[in-house]
Enzyme design. Structure first.
Site, PDB file in Angstrom:
ATOM      1  CG  HIS A  95      -1.907  -1.122   1.214  1.00 25.47           C
ATOM      2  ND1 HIS A  95      -2.721  -1.398   2.292  1.00 25.47           N
ATOM      3  CD2 HIS A  95      -2.192  -2.073   0.276  1.00 25.47           C
ATOM      4  CE1 HIS A  95      -3.463  -2.467   2.013  1.00 25.47           C
ATOM      5  NE2 HIS A  95      -3.156  -2.896   0.803  1.00 25.47           N
TER       6      HIS A  95
ATOM      7  CG  HIS B 183      -7.437  -3.191  -2.115  1.00 26.18           C
ATOM      8  ND1 HIS B 183      -6.951  -2.125  -1.376  1.00 26.18           N
ATOM      9  CD2 HIS B 183      -6.666  -4.254  -1.769  1.00 26.18           C
ATOM     10  CE1 HIS B 183      -5.953  -2.538  -0.617  1.00 26.18           C
ATOM     11  NE2 HIS B 183      -5.762  -3.829  -0.841  1.00 26.18           N
TER      12      HIS B 183
ATOM     13  CG  ASP C  93      -3.126  -5.054  -3.008  1.00 26.90           C
ATOM     14  OD1 ASP C  93      -2.775  -4.160  -2.214  1.00 26.90           O
ATOM     15  OD2 ASP C  93      -3.814  -6.033  -2.661  1.00 26.90           O
TER      16      ASP C  93
ATOM     17  CG  HIS D 277       0.333  -9.615  -2.721  1.00 29.19           C
ATOM     18  ND1 HIS D 277       0.285  -8.273  -3.022  1.00 29.19           N
ATOM     19  CD2 HIS D 277      -0.614  -9.818  -1.767  1.00 29.19           C
ATOM     20  CE1 HIS D 277      -0.655  -7.689  -2.280  1.00 29.19           C
ATOM     21  NE2 HIS D 277      -1.214  -8.612  -1.519  1.00 29.19           N
TER      22      HIS D 277
END
EC number: 3.5.1.108
Length: 307
Positions: A78, A241, A245, A268
């Site tokens: 973030h 979001h 990310d 991720h």
């Protein structure tokens, strides 16, 4: 010249880690040209610097973790997303624990923090990684497929599609595209919060995770609905979001991209895998600078001006 950027002055924040629940202090400091973004664990007997890079990423379960030796910093994405959105190239981040504070679960608090310190232009050209050929990573087949791709584009745009079988998510947009050329990062992306499900929280806490999570720093859902009394900040906050990310994960490359990023059910781990795949193919990219900032792609020539 389109110049590198750092902070004008230092700024501080205090919060708790999303997963550790630990109190943590951040001090964000200006850094010299070409030094990149460095996390400094100042709570250790001897401070340890962790320079961002794809290779520094050592864990991607639920967040992006970077390491140097035994020193780690969890949940960097973030803050890194805010740095990407504001075009910051050089920064020293002193941190007193091993997880970046979650603050409100989005990047907006970090954007405010960085802008309040002021942004300074530096006497060195901003260096970009321009994608010349498509690079893709893919996993699974059929209903389980997920992928992420970088393609040539004279600018920086991201498109993402999620696929959650949940009433609260199904009722919102599950695909979104964002172009840095819009100049709308702070307005359109930065406020999107991380999200989770009550059914997962007990299991996560039993494993020492999500200890700092709650309704004030995440969107929380039961089997049917969003539990936050204020509802969503955007109609498509969940997928936005994911864009937030991805911007943070990709900024761990150490330089801004000139590329079109597209992804389906990525996270991720796959974002880091994509960066490593890019680095494994030097013919797929080049490093470029812009002597005249007016010739830079829209969105970089019009980044928030230095205060």
């Amino acid at each position: 010249m389109l110049a590198q950027r750092t902070l004008k002055s230092l700024t501080k924040a205090v919060g708790v880690g999303l997963h550790s629940g630990q109190r943590v202090e951040l001090t964000l400091r200006p850094a010299p040209p070409d030094s990149g973004i460095v996390f400094r664990r100042v709570d250790l007997p001897e401070p340890v610097d962790i320079v961002i890079s794809p290779e520094a990423v050592t864990d991607t379960r639920l967040a992006s973790t970077i390491s140097s030796g035994s020193a780690k910093v969890h949940t960097v994405e973030h803050l890194m997303s805010a740095c990407a959105g504001l075009g910051l190239d050089n920064l020293i981040i002193d941190i007193t624990a091993e997880e970046v504070p979650i603050l409100d679960g989005s990047a907006s608090s970090f954007v405010f923090l960085l802008q309040s310190a002021g942004i300074a232009l530096q006497d060195a050209p901003k260096r970009f990684v321009r994608i010349l050929k498509p690079v893709e990573v893919r996993e699974g087949e059929g209903a389980n497929v997920k992928w992420a791709r970088l393609s040539p584009y004279e600018g920086y745009k991201l498109s993402f599609e999620i696929d959650f079988d949940h009433p609260a998510v199904d009722s919102t947009g599950q695909r979104v595209e964002f172009d840095m050329g819009s100049g709308g990062y702070s307005r359109d992306i930065a406020r999107a919060r991380t999200f989770g499900f009550t059914k997962d929280v007990e299991m996560m806490r039993a494993n020492g995770l999500a200890l700092g999570g709650g309704l004030d720093n995440a969107i929380v859902m039961d089997d049917y609905k969003v539990l936050n009394s204020e509802g969503l900040r955007y109609n498509d906050e969940f997928v936005k979001h994911k864009i937030l990310d991805a911007m943070g994960d990709l900024y761990l490359l150490g330089k801004p991209l000139l590329a079109a990023y597209s992804a389906f059910r990525s996270g991720h781990a796959m974002n880091n895998k994509l960066l490593r795949e890019l680095q494994a193919h030097p013919e797929a990219y080049e490093i470029v600078t812009f002597d005249d900032e007016k010739s830079a792609p829209k969105g970089f020539s019009t980044l928030p001006r230095a205060w």
